[in-house]
Design a protein around this motif. Structure first.
Motif: not given
Length: 170
Positions: A125-128, A134-136, A144-146, A89-90
């Protein structure tokens, strides 16, 4: 002062540009999932009730907010291939920034607020996406997943917007 022209720019940014940037991001994930043999590929734009669905694309009522993609059964499944899917995506967002800037330099596109917004939201989008957080709702950013993938802690190989679906649970 926030005037009428600014309101139109706001409408353009949030109801046209941001969903396009989101779609490009999700297509990046799906592109790499497809290369590595992912099946059942699906892109979901927005949230809420389904407005329409065709082939692998589903658009929801609030098309301007959120998005996600799903796939199952990678043919080539290892840390490198999954990392490229998370980064996809990034990679697509950054690639689109370079393409837009190049087309502006060539004079094919005019330097305008539309393209400024596009580049701005792409960087956003790339930054976040890459910020390891962790998302809310408990899901993980792509970064973080990677990170967790490489330390064998990402149990379901998914991020907030990129889900590896177990075919048995379907």
């Amino acid at each position: 002062m926030f005037g009428y022209d600014d309101f139109l720019k706001f409408i353009q940014a949030f109801f046209v540009v941001y969903p396009v940037v989101t779609l490009i991001h999700l297509l990046g994930h799906i592109f790499f999932a497809g290369i590595f043999g992912g099946r059942g590929i699906r892109v979901i734009i927005g949230t809420g009730k389904i407005l329409f669905s065709m082939r692998f694309l589903e658009v929801r009522r609030f098309y301007f907010w959120y998005g996600g993609c799903e796939f199952s059964a990678l043919k080539y499944s290892n840390k490198l291939t999954k990392s490229l899917i998370f980064l996809g995506g990034s990679i697509f967002n950054i690639g689109s920034i370079f393409i837009v800037n190049y087309l502006i330099q060539l004079g094919i596109l005019d330097a305008s607020m539309l393209w400024y917004q596009f580049v701005y939201f792409s960087f956003y989008y790339v930054f976040f996406a890459l910020l390891p957080m962790d998302m809310a709702d408990g899901t993980l950013s792509d970064g973080k997943a990677m990170y967790k993938l490489w330390f064998n802690k990402n149990k379901d190989d998914s991020s907030a917007d990129c889900q590896l679906i177990d075919e048995e649970k379907k």
